[in-house]
Design a protein around this motif. Structure first.
Motif, PDB file in Angstrom:
ATOM      1  N   VAL A  12       1.002  -0.990   0.110  1.00  8.92           N
ATOM      2  CA  VAL A  12      -0.094  -0.054  -0.006  1.00  8.92           C
ATOM      3  C   VAL A  12       0.880   1.197   0.012  1.00  8.92           C
ATOM      4  O   VAL A  12       0.771   2.257  -0.695  1.00  8.92           O
ATOM      5  N   VAL A  13       1.938   1.227   0.902  1.00 10.43           N
ATOM      6  CA  VAL A  13       2.861   2.414   0.804  1.00 10.43           C
ATOM      7  C   VAL A  13       3.414   2.608  -0.492  1.00 10.43           C
ATOM      8  O   VAL A  13       3.425   3.850  -1.009  1.00 10.43           O
ATOM      9  N   ILE A  14       4.066   1.727  -0.999  1.00  9.97           N
ATOM     10  CA  ILE A  14       4.328   1.610  -2.379  1.00  9.97           C
ATOM     11  C   ILE A  14       3.631   2.240  -3.460  1.00  9.97           C
ATOM     12  O   ILE A  14       3.924   3.261  -4.457  1.00  9.97           O
ATOM     13  N   ALA A  15       2.495   1.683  -3.539  1.00 11.81           N
ATOM     14  CA  ALA A  15       1.268   2.171  -4.394  1.00 11.81           C
ATOM     15  C   ALA A  15       0.841   3.712  -4.168  1.00 11.81           C
ATOM     16  O   ALA A  15       0.891   4.467  -5.197  1.00 11.81           O
ATOM     17  N   ILE A  16       1.146   4.065  -2.941  1.00  8.91           N
ATOM     18  CA  ILE A  16       0.482   5.372  -2.645  1.00  8.91           C
ATOM     19  C   ILE A  16       1.836   6.113  -3.085  1.00  8.91           C
ATOM     20  O   ILE A  16       1.586   7.266  -3.703  1.00  8.91           O
ATOM     21  N   LEU A  17       3.028   5.900  -2.829  1.00 10.17           N
ATOM     22  CA  LEU A  17       4.152   6.525  -3.412  1.00 10.17           C
ATOM     23  C   LEU A  17       4.281   6.719  -4.790  1.00 10.17           C
ATOM     24  O   LEU A  17       4.213   7.832  -5.330  1.00 10.17           O
ATOM     25  N   LEU A  18       4.017   5.579  -5.562  1.00  5.85           N
ATOM     26  CA  LEU A  18       3.909   5.467  -7.156  1.00  5.85           C
ATOM     27  C   LEU A  18       3.029   6.682  -7.722  1.00  5.85           C
ATOM     28  O   LEU A  18       3.044   7.338  -8.392  1.00  5.85           O
ATOM     29  N   ASN A 147       9.826  21.276 -13.062  1.00  3.59           N
ATOM     30  CA  ASN A 147       9.911  19.946 -13.831  1.00  3.59           C
ATOM     31  C   ASN A 147      11.135  19.254 -13.921  1.00  3.59           C
ATOM     32  O   ASN A 147      11.234  18.108 -13.588  1.00  3.59           O
ATOM     33  N   ASN A 148      12.229  19.991 -14.097  1.00  2.00           N
ATOM     34  CA  ASN A 148      13.392  19.004 -14.536  1.00  2.00           C
ATOM     35  C   ASN A 148      14.113  18.582 -13.529  1.00  2.00           C
ATOM     36  O   ASN A 148      14.910  17.591 -13.163  1.00  2.00           O
ATOM     37  N   THR A 149      14.068  19.539 -12.313  1.00  3.05           N
ATOM     38  CA  THR A 149      14.590  19.194 -10.915  1.00  3.05           C
ATOM     39  C   THR A 149      14.156  18.160 -10.497  1.00  3.05           C
ATOM     40  O   THR A 149      14.545  17.137  -9.867  1.00  3.05           O
ATOM     41  N   TYR A 150      12.616  17.934 -10.676  1.00  2.00           N
ATOM     42  CA  TYR A 150      11.934  16.716  -9.782  1.00  2.00           C
ATOM     43  C   TYR A 150      12.272  15.433 -10.623  1.00  2.00           C
ATOM     44  O   TYR A 150      12.538  14.584 -10.194  1.00  2.00           O
ATOM     45  N   PRO A 155      12.610  11.537  -5.330  1.00  2.00           N
ATOM     46  CA  PRO A 155      12.424   9.842  -6.045  1.00  2.00           C
ATOM     47  C   PRO A 155      12.012  10.098  -7.322  1.00  2.00           C
ATOM     48  O   PRO A 155      11.870   8.951  -7.981  1.00  2.00           O
ATOM     49  N   GLY A 156      12.004  11.261  -7.993  1.00  3.42           N
ATOM     50  CA  GLY A 156      11.581  11.158  -9.521  1.00  3.42           C
ATOM     51  C   GLY A 156      12.375  10.544 -10.408  1.00  3.42           C
ATOM     52  O   GLY A 156      11.936   9.672 -11.358  1.00  3.42           O
TER      53      GLY A 156
END
Length: 186
Positions: A12-18, A147-150, A155-156
């Protein structure tokens, strides 16, 4: 049972992060596109104004045909770049900006032109458009930076390829724009 709950919690945590990362990529891309559309509107207004400016200058500086043709060619080249080709549009706009400077340098060389009310009105409108473009460029460059920084930081960067991250170019002055225009009346 505790292991199952732990595994379920991790999933659930991974899904939320994604979902959060994906939504941030979408948000950033849409902000860049929105910022570019603001620039595009101002550019179209400038394109519409240029033929009137050329016609006004023609009457006073008819022998400056090369200068006038350069502006017309730069305008046509900028208008022909597809609106989704931001890098191409930025390059074409640099050329157009350079050629427009030479038109206003003509105004300095021809006092009658400089005093012409139509020329002054067109120059004022173009100045307003340029101020609007400057603001739009700053906003665009800010959204590009975000945009570019992220997309290039954690985690981008981990999910950039998976979520179709796109790096955008800044709208910067090129070397030709940084130099003063030299107009010769030989």
């Amino acid at each position: 049972m505790n292991i199952m709950l732990f595994i379920f919690g991790v999933i659930v945590v991974i899904a939320i992060l994604l979902v959060i990362v994906f939504n941030r990529f979408v948000k950033n891309k849409n902000l860049v596109k929105d910022a570019w559309s603001n620039i595009d509107v101002a550019l179209k207004r400038r394109y519409d104004l240029i033929p009137n400016l050329i016609e006004t200058v023609k009457g006073y500086a008819a022998h400056e045909k090369t200068t006038l043709e350069n502006v017309i060619n730069a305008r046509n080249a900028a208008m022909s770049v597809p609106s989704d080709d931001i890098s191409g549009q930025i390059k074409a706009e640099s050329q157009l900006q350079q050629s427009l400077r030479s038109i206003f340098a003509l105004g300095e060389a021809y006092p009658d032109l400089k005093a012409n009310q139509n020329f002054l009105d067109l120059q004022q409108k173009l100045n307003e458009i340029e101020v609007n473009l400057e603001r739009s460029r700053r906003y665009y460059n800010g959204t590009v930076r975000e945009n570019n920084t992220y997309g290039e930081s954690m985690p981008g960067v981990l999910f950039a390829g998976m979520f179709g991250y796109k790096h955008f170019d800044y709208f910067e002055a090129d070397e030709a724009e940084r130099k003063n225009v030299n107009v010769s009346f030989n």
